[in-house]
Scaffold this motif. Structure first.
Motif, PDB file in Angstrom:
ATOM      1  N   VAL A  85       1.003  -1.301   0.074  1.00 10.44           N
ATOM      2  CA  VAL A  85      -0.092   0.000   0.001  1.00 10.44           C
ATOM      3  C   VAL A  85       0.962   1.392  -0.114  1.00 10.44           C
ATOM      4  O   VAL A  85       1.692   1.495   0.883  1.00 10.44           O
ATOM      5  CB  VAL A  85      -0.905   0.106   1.461  1.00 10.44           C
ATOM      6  N   GLU A 108      -0.004  -1.827  -7.056  1.00  5.64           N
ATOM      7  CA  GLU A 108      -0.626  -1.883  -5.865  1.00  5.64           C
ATOM      8  C   GLU A 108      -1.668  -1.212  -5.546  1.00  5.64           C
ATOM      9  O   GLU A 108      -2.236  -0.446  -5.978  1.00  5.64           O
ATOM     10  CB  GLU A 108       0.735  -1.516  -5.001  1.00  5.64           C
ATOM     11  N   GLN A 109      -2.017  -0.945  -4.054  1.00  9.63           N
ATOM     12  CA  GLN A 109      -3.110  -0.458  -3.475  1.00  9.63           C
ATOM     13  C   GLN A 109      -2.489   1.111  -3.037  1.00  9.63           C
ATOM     14  O   GLN A 109      -1.552   1.101  -2.485  1.00  9.63           O
ATOM     15  CB  GLN A 109      -3.619  -0.997  -2.323  1.00  9.63           C
ATOM     16  N   CYS A 151      -4.086   2.610 -11.832  1.00  6.69           N
ATOM     17  CA  CYS A 151      -3.918   1.496 -10.986  1.00  6.69           C
ATOM     18  C   CYS A 151      -4.896   0.188 -11.388  1.00  6.69           C
ATOM     19  O   CYS A 151      -4.380  -0.772 -11.482  1.00  6.69           O
ATOM     20  CB  CYS A 151      -4.273   1.934  -9.498  1.00  6.69           C
ATOM     21  N   GLY A 188      -3.979  -3.068  -9.607  1.00  6.78           N
ATOM     22  CA  GLY A 188      -4.115  -2.455  -8.473  1.00  6.78           C
ATOM     23  C   GLY A 188      -5.330  -1.380  -8.066  1.00  6.78           C
ATOM     24  O   GLY A 188      -6.295  -1.779  -9.053  1.00  6.78           O
ATOM     25  N   ARG A 213      -7.865   4.454  -3.646  1.00  3.93           N
ATOM     26  CA  ARG A 213      -8.805   4.750  -2.627  1.00  3.93           C
ATOM     27  C   ARG A 213      -8.478   6.154  -2.234  1.00  3.93           C
ATOM     28  O   ARG A 213      -7.629   6.695  -2.044  1.00  3.93           O
ATOM     29  CB  ARG A 213      -8.902   3.749  -1.402  1.00  3.93           C
ATOM     30  N   ALA A 261      -7.447  -1.527   1.910  1.00  5.79           N
ATOM     31  CA  ALA A 261      -6.242  -1.875   0.874  1.00  5.79           C
ATOM     32  C   ALA A 261      -5.224  -2.709   1.213  1.00  5.79           C
ATOM     33  O   ALA A 261      -4.924  -3.628   0.587  1.00  5.79           O
ATOM     34  CB  ALA A 261      -5.426  -0.348   0.555  1.00  5.79           C
ATOM     35  N   ALA A 318      -4.501  -6.349  -0.579  1.00  2.00           N
ATOM     36  CA  ALA A 318      -3.047  -6.542  -1.051  1.00  2.00           C
ATOM     37  C   ALA A 318      -2.410  -7.970  -0.440  1.00  2.00           C
ATOM     38  O   ALA A 318      -2.117  -8.616  -1.104  1.00  2.00           O
ATOM     39  CB  ALA A 318      -2.011  -5.551  -0.170  1.00  2.00           C
TER      40      ALA A 318
END
Length: 126
Positions: free
Chosen positions: A14, A44-45, A71, A76, A79, A113, A117
Motif C-alpha cells: 500500500v 499496488e493499492q 492503477c 491495483g 482509494r 487496501a 494486498a
C-alpha cells in the motif's frame, strides 16, 4: 500559484499519498509531476489522504481519477480517505463514489487496501 504539500508513505502493498492544500487548475501539474516522479507502484493499492484538502475542483479530481484508472489497468486500486465537505460534495455530484472507494479515515482506507494486498499476495503463483 498555490503549491500543494505532497508526501507519501510506503507500507507493505500500500502507498499512502498525503495531499495538503487546495487542489485546482493552478497546481494540477504539480500533482501530476509528483505522481509520475515519486508516485506509487500502480500495481499496488494506493490511498490518497485528503484530510488536508479543503477544496478540490474538477482539475484535481481528474488527476485522482487518472491515477485510479491507471492503477486499475495494472491490477491495483486507488482509494480516497478523510475527504472534507467541499471535496466530498464534488465526489457526490460527479458520482465518483460509485467507482473509487471513499473511506472516512486514512486508517480505514489503509486497512481495506492492506486486506486486498494480502489477498493478492496469497493468490500469487509461486
Amino acid at each position: 500559484m498555490p503549491l500543494l504539500d505532497l508526501s507519501f508513505e510506503q507500507l507493505p502493498g500500500v502507498t499512502v499519498i498525503a495531499i495538503t492544500g487546495e487542489m485546482d487548475a493552478t497546481n494540477r501539474g504539480q500533482l501530476e509531476s509528483y505522481l509520475e516522479e515519486r508516485g506509487p507502484d500502480l500495481r499496488e493499492q494506493v490511498v490518497f489522504d485528503l484530510a488536508g484538502v479543503p477544496f478540490m475542483d474538477s482539475s484535481g479530481l481528474h488527476v485522482l481519477l487518472a491515477c485510479a484508472a491507471a492503477c486499475d489497468e495494472r491490477g491495483g486500486a486507488a482509494r480516497l480517505a478523510a475527504v472534507q465537505s467541499l471535496p466530498a460534495r464534488l465526489l457526490e455530484i460527479t458520482e465518483v463514489v460509485a467507482y473509487v472507494p471513499v473511506h472516512p479515515t486514512v486508517a480505514d482506507a489503509v486497512a481495506a487496501a492492506s486486506a486486498v494486498a494480502r489477498n493478492m499476495t496469497a493468490r500469487a503463483p509461486d
